[in-house]
Design a protein around this motif. Structure first.
Motif, PDB file in Angstrom:
ATOM      1  N   ILE A 160      -6.052   3.918  -2.913  1.00  0.00           N
ATOM      2  CA  ILE A 160      -4.930   3.285  -3.556  1.00  0.00           C
ATOM      3  C   ILE A 160      -4.564   2.185  -2.637  1.00  0.00           C
ATOM      4  O   ILE A 160      -4.231   1.066  -2.973  1.00  0.00           O
ATOM      5  N   GLY A 161      -4.442   2.268  -1.248  1.00  0.00           N
ATOM      6  CA  GLY A 161      -4.352   1.311  -0.335  1.00  0.00           C
ATOM      7  C   GLY A 161      -5.344   0.046  -0.741  1.00  0.00           C
ATOM      8  O   GLY A 161      -4.479  -0.965  -0.701  1.00  0.00           O
ATOM      9  N   ALA A 200       0.950  -1.291  -0.167  1.00  0.00           N
ATOM     10  CA  ALA A 200      -0.063   0.050  -0.019  1.00  0.00           C
ATOM     11  C   ALA A 200       1.043   1.328  -0.091  1.00  0.00           C
ATOM     12  O   ALA A 200       0.963   2.101  -0.676  1.00  0.00           O
ATOM     13  N   ILE A 201       1.753   1.302   0.998  1.00  0.00           N
ATOM     14  CA  ILE A 201       2.393   2.604   1.069  1.00  0.00           C
ATOM     15  C   ILE A 201       3.828   2.562  -0.187  1.00  0.00           C
ATOM     16  O   ILE A 201       3.844   3.931  -0.647  1.00  0.00           O
ATOM     17  N   ALA A 210      -2.978  10.992   5.333  1.00  0.00           N
ATOM     18  CA  ALA A 210      -2.927  10.127   4.148  1.00  0.00           C
ATOM     19  C   ALA A 210      -2.056   8.956   4.357  1.00  0.00           C
ATOM     20  O   ALA A 210      -2.674   8.052   3.743  1.00  0.00           O
ATOM     21  N   TRP A 243      -8.122   9.530  -1.739  1.00  0.00           N
ATOM     22  CA  TRP A 243      -7.231   8.691  -2.771  1.00  0.00           C
ATOM     23  C   TRP A 243      -6.074   8.051  -2.052  1.00  0.00           C
ATOM     24  O   TRP A 243      -6.055   6.971  -2.494  1.00  0.00           O
ATOM     25  N   ALA A 244      -5.746   8.381  -1.106  1.00  0.00           N
ATOM     26  CA  ALA A 244      -4.499   7.519  -0.646  1.00  0.00           C
ATOM     27  C   ALA A 244      -5.208   6.242   0.144  1.00  0.00           C
ATOM     28  O   ALA A 244      -4.777   5.088   0.135  1.00  0.00           O
ATOM     29  N   PHE A 245      -6.426   6.313   0.526  1.00  0.00           N
ATOM     30  CA  PHE A 245      -7.203   4.976   1.126  1.00  0.00           C
ATOM     31  C   PHE A 245      -7.486   4.101  -0.014  1.00  0.00           C
ATOM     32  O   PHE A 245      -7.286   2.981   0.038  1.00  0.00           O
ATOM     33  N   ASN A 294      -3.978   5.393   3.971  1.00  0.00           N
ATOM     34  CA  ASN A 294      -3.441   4.370   2.782  1.00  0.00           C
ATOM     35  C   ASN A 294      -3.049   2.989   3.654  1.00  0.00           C
ATOM     36  O   ASN A 294      -3.527   1.911   3.242  1.00  0.00           O
ATOM     37  N   LEU A 335       1.381   4.097  -2.996  1.00  0.00           N
ATOM     38  CA  LEU A 335       1.176   5.656  -2.512  1.00  0.00           C
ATOM     39  C   LEU A 335       2.253   6.156  -3.019  1.00  0.00           C
ATOM     40  O   LEU A 335       2.111   7.406  -3.666  1.00  0.00           O
TER      41      LEU A 335
END
Ligand SMILES: [Zn+2]
Length: 192
Positions: free
Chosen positions: A117-118, A10-11, A34, A113-115, A38, A14
């Motif tokens: 993407i994760g 995930a990271i 964020a 968006w960060a969530f 994520n 991001l």
């Protein structure tokens, strides 16, 4: 995949998007929130598993985990599909709108968006495992890569621990050393 692999996947996702996709300046508060969002997104699909880290760490988590397991159709069901992505996208959006008054300096669009993407990275990683992922629910077909099940990864196996995890680490090292100037520029100019 295990929670540890999902965290790093995930990271990593991001970070790559943060460096490669042009964006407006964000506050430091947004950046920090964020990263948490994520990581939470990265393990959210596994709330359908009674042994998920979230449930293990809550006092009554064992029971809640079993209830969620039933509600969500068992492991690798709705939370591991495009339908689940949309559903959790909506839920997380409402949660952020609700929380925004207590964190006004946080750009909730960026955090959302960060969530996502994760969460997306979770489904991609699970696609590489033997069980596959029912991306197209309600069409109940579990898809996997490579298409041949025998070539895919077993969750928690030595391949995951000693091949997949180190490959992602090495990828990060190569990626950030190649984009070092860009990263410095972003830290100096895009986080305010
Ligand atoms: Zn999963």
């Amino acid at each position: 995949m295990t929670a540890r692999t999902h965290d790093i996947a995930a990271i990593t996702s991001l970070g790559v998007i943060f460096v490669l996709v042009p964006m407006q300046a964000i506050t430091l508060a947004t950046f920090i929130v964020a990263i948490f969002a994520n990581l939470i997104g990265g393990i959210t699909p596994d709330i359908d598993q009674p042994t998920a880290p979230l449930w293990r760490n809550l006092p009554i988590g064992k029971y809640l985990g079993k209830i969620f397991d039933k509600l969500l159709g068992g492991h690798r069901f709705i939370t591991h599909s495009i339908l689940g992505l949309v559903l959790f996208g909506f839920l997380f959006h409402f949660l952020l709108v609700f929380l925004h008054p207590i964190m006004p300096s946080v750009n909730i669009g960026f955090v959302w968006w960060a969530f996502m993407i994760g969460m997306f990275s979770h489904l991609v990683m699970d696609t590489l495992t033997k069980e596959g992922v029912p991306w197209l629910l309600p069409i109940p077909i579990k898809l996997g890569l490579p298409p041949l099940k025998e070539w895919r990864i077993t969750t928690g196996s030595w391949v995951e621990t000693f091949v997949v995890f180190p490959i992602i680490l090495v990828f990060n090292a190569i990626f950030y050393s190649h984009h070092y100037d860009q990263l410095l520029y972003l830290i100096h100019n895009k986080i305010i």
